[in-house]
Design an enzyme around this catalytic site. Structure first.
Site, PDB file in Angstrom:
ATOM      1  N   GLU A   1     -17.188 -18.136   2.450  1.00 32.72           N
ATOM      2  CA  GLU A   1     -18.454 -17.409   2.384  1.00 32.72           C
ATOM      3  C   GLU A   1     -18.946 -17.277   0.943  1.00 32.72           C
ATOM      4  OE1 GLU A   1     -19.995 -15.397   4.960  1.00 32.72           O
ATOM      5  OE2 GLU A   1     -18.581 -15.786   6.590  1.00 32.72           O
ATOM      6  N   ASP A   2     -20.266 -17.356   0.785  1.00 34.64           N
ATOM      7  CA  ASP A   2     -20.944 -16.886  -0.428  1.00 34.64           C
ATOM      8  C   ASP A   2     -20.316 -17.423  -1.706  1.00 34.64           C
ATOM      9  OD1 ASP A   2     -21.868 -15.380   1.690  1.00 34.64           O
ATOM     10  OD2 ASP A   2     -21.804 -13.469   0.657  1.00 34.64           O
TER      11      ASP A   2
ATOM     12  N   CYS B   1     -26.313 -16.900   5.389  1.00 35.59           N
ATOM     13  CA  CYS B   1     -25.372 -17.468   6.353  1.00 35.59           C
ATOM     14  C   CYS B   1     -25.979 -17.885   7.690  1.00 35.59           C
ATOM     15  CB  CYS B   1     -24.205 -16.514   6.574  1.00 35.59           C
ATOM     16  SG  CYS B   1     -24.664 -14.844   7.039  1.00 35.59           S
TER      17      CYS B   1
ATOM     18  N   ASP C   1     -20.632 -21.717   2.837  1.00 37.70           N
ATOM     19  CA  ASP C   1     -21.830 -21.663   3.682  1.00 37.70           C
ATOM     20  C   ASP C   1     -23.123 -21.539   2.882  1.00 37.70           C
ATOM     21  OD1 ASP C   1     -21.447 -19.005   2.914  1.00 37.70           O
ATOM     22  OD2 ASP C   1     -21.693 -18.177   4.930  1.00 37.70           O
ATOM     23  N   HIS C   2     -23.049 -21.167   1.615  1.00 34.47           N
ATOM     24  CA  HIS C   2     -24.182 -21.143   0.673  1.00 34.47           C
ATOM     25  C   HIS C   2     -23.638 -20.636  -0.649  1.00 34.47           C
ATOM     26  CE1 HIS C   2     -24.261 -16.818   1.281  1.00 34.47           C
ATOM     27  NE2 HIS C   2     -24.332 -17.032   2.585  1.00 34.47           N
TER      28      HIS C   2
END
Length: 629
Positions: free
Chosen positions: A35-36, A74, A246-247
């Site tokens: 994540e992130d 997300c 995811d980003h």
């Protein structure tokens, strides 16, 4: 045995998905997603990162230097990942929302299951649509390839590691749990870090970046544990492994932003020798070609020997029979929780172009979640004190430019906008044209305001993707009207004409554009007053906003209050946002705003987005400091 089982299952479901010819057993495929996180790994050249396990993994695989998310947050990004389609084509582009998949579009794991794969997800989904039955054999915190009933069955397994999420970068219990078992020597000294130029160099910001790097170190160990499980099971030589985020980083100007800090992600793929196509997968190599999240689903299907459905909008970048590399990657930002801000980006290997469809809004709109973080607080404080560095100060302005263009080779932090420089005129026009083509070719439903889009779906009983392909929807006209106000008062007659369009989205953008012109659009006050009774509540709200910006709130305020009191979630949010925008003009509506400060269990997220906006507006009007969730 494994090969025979795969073939038998594939034949049984040939009507659903036809596998390409297999010369050997199909590969297992493991996805490790985090994540992130931007490419803050040692293997990507970040000397501040301590990631020995992922660096070793990169030496065993291929590191993709130009991999990009299709959205900087997300749920819309994951919508694209699981379908191989742009969220802006499916109507799953807002954060968060509930989209509706057409019957012909299924998560790509459906096709893998039809071809004999055992599919698992551990455990986050967050696709902005209800997960269709049959997407996974198992999706839970217990899901694992080890649970497949036949150990010879090929698997596709996803493990979503949450450790680097923005909520864990904040000081608190989650962060403390994450780093509890890290040796003190591995914890970052905030004073030794180099910060990006768009963040203020103050202790609180340094501490946030140190926490970010510390949870990356923890995540690196979690990845190693999963890879060890593959080894322990004797599956490493039979399994293609993907690692990606995811980003971008979950700090201001990263997550939720269309700069590379929000879109550029690490992507590393390890392919056992037996599954390598000639010229692909050589350990320790770096691939410079552009990769988009919309390409992930076609790539997995191609590697698994499953035909890629025609509706998918990406291209396979690994496996046999590849199409030519892409010239551009595209990305979109729309509603982020409680705030709308339609932005689109296109990037080639060197240049990034961003189109702001709502440049009258500030870069940093007030959003409940990021405002809780220490970096956002430091930015607000620095802006008030006049102490921000130039790259941060430019993001605190009340409006944005219409376009931005960056040379990412010369300016990797994207701080120098080249859009107005004559030397880059040809590049600007090329990138702008690419963005315009993408909007039209993919039928970007972000141009249709959310309440109107949901009403259209409901009326036609069709999902957005199907709806805009069966009905006449003037995408180019919507885009042009949305931007027409930038031509100044000369555009007023054309905008007044657009207020009479048969298409509600065109009327909406006409009203918004007239409102952006404010007093300069005064000749349109009569048609705007008529538009207060528009059959589309969203158009009526936009007309009310325009009249308020012309300092004519008397007839507009009752319309805003009327729609705030309604039962349609996104109509209510639009009304609340205008009441927040018009500041003191909203004072006569204070009691109505207070009355709507209630959570609604009949709405997505209990209607908290409207509550957040109203709370912010009331705090500004009343000088209070009330907090809501």
């Amino acid at each position: 045995m494994k090969h025979i089982l795969f073939r038998l299952l594939a034949i049984l479901v040939a009507c659903t998905a036809v596998p390409a010819a297999q010369a050997q057993d199909p590969p297992n495929i493991l996805w490790i997603t985090v994540e992130d996180m931007s490419p803050n790994l040692g293997s990507y050249g970040d000397t501040q990162a301590h990631t020995p396990n992922l660096d070793a993994f990169a030496r065993e695989g291929v590191r993709f230097a130009r991999a990009f998310a299709t959205a900087p947050v997300c749920a819309p990004a994951r919508s694209t990942i699981i379908t191989g389609m742009y969220a802006t084509s499916l109507g799953t582009h807002h954060m968060r929302s509930v989209g509706w998949l057409p019957d012909a579009v299924r998560p790509f794991t459906h096709y893998l299951r039809a071809a004999g794969y055992y599919t698992t997800n551990n455990h986050k989904e967050d696709y902005n649509f209800e997960t269709p039955p049959g997407t996974w054999d198992a999706s839970s915190t217990e899901a694992h390839w080890r649970n497949r009933p036949d150990p010879d069955q090929p698997f596709f397994a996803v493990f979503n590691l949450f450790t680097t999420h923005e909520s864990h970068v904040r000081a608190g219990p989650a962060y403390e749990r994450d780093v509890a078992d890290l040796p003190p020597a591995l914890l970052k000294d905030p004073d030794t870090l180099t910060l990006p130029p768009y963040h203020p160099d103050v202790p609180a910001v340094r501490a946030a970046w140190a926490r970010y790097y510390n949870v990356i170190t923890k995540m690196d160990r979690e990845v190693a544990a999963l890879l060890d499980q593959l080894e322990d099971d004797g599956l490493a030589d039979e399994t293609i492994v993907f690692y990606f985020a995811d980003h971008g980083v979950g700090l201001p100007r990263g997550k939720r932003w269309l700069y590379d800090s929000g879109l550029h992600v690490p992507l590393i793929v390890r392919i056992p020798e037996r599954y390598r196509t000639a010229g692909q997968g050589t350990p320790g190599t770096v691939e410079e070609a552009l990769v988009s999240f919309v390409d992930l689903a076609p790539t997995v299907l191609n590697l698994a020997g499953v035909d890629v459905p025609e509706h998918m909008q990406g291209r396979a970048f690994l496996g046999p029979d590849l199409t030519p590399p892409r010239r551009y990657v595209y990305a979109a930002r729309d509603r982020m929780d409680e705030r709308y801000d339609m932005q689109r980006a296109v990037r080639d290997e060197r240049f990034k172009y961003i189109r702001y469809y709502e440049p009258f809004k500030p870069f940093y709109q007030y959003m409940n979640t990021p405002e809780q973080g220490v970096v956002m607080k430091a930015l607000r404080q620095g802006a008030a004190e006049g102490t921000l560095p130039p790259a941060a100060e430019r993001l605190m302005t009340p409006t944005k430019p219409r376009e931005e263009l960056f040379d990412t080779e010369a300016d990797p932090f994207e701080t120098h906008n080249l859009a107005d420089e004559p030397a880059y005129r040809d590049v600007l026009e090329r990138m702008r044209a690419a963005q315009n083509r993408w909007v039209e070719e993919t039928k970007d439903v972000g141009l249709i305001p959310e309440p109107i889009l949901r009403a259209m779906e409901e009326e036609a009983d069709l999902p957005a993707y199907t709806l805009v392909r069966q009905q006449e929807v003037p995408f180019a006209r919507m885009r042009d009207v949305a931007l027409l106000w930038t031509e100044g008062p000369a555009a007023v007659p054309t905008l007044v004409e657009a207020l009479q369009s048969a298409h509600a989205p065109v009327r909406y953008w006409a009203a918004v554009s007239l409102g952006n012109l404010g007093a300069k659009a005064h000749p349109a006050s009569g048609p705007l007053t008529d538009a207060l009774a528009d059959p589309s509540p969203t158009v009526a709200i936009a007309a009310a906003r325009a009249l308020c910006r012309m300092d004519q709130p008397d007839e507009a305020l009752p319309v805003l209050v009327q729609h705030l009191r309604g039962d349609r979630q996104w109509v209510r949010l639009h009304a609340a946002l205008v009441l927040d925008e018009i500041d003191d003009q909203a004072r006569p509506a204070i009691d109505a705003m207070k009355a709507e400060m209630t959570y609604r269990d009949d709405m997505l997220a209990d209607g908290k987005y409207t509550v957040r906006v109203l709370n912010r507006a009331l705090n500004e009007l009343l000088g209070t400091d009330n907090e809501v969730r």
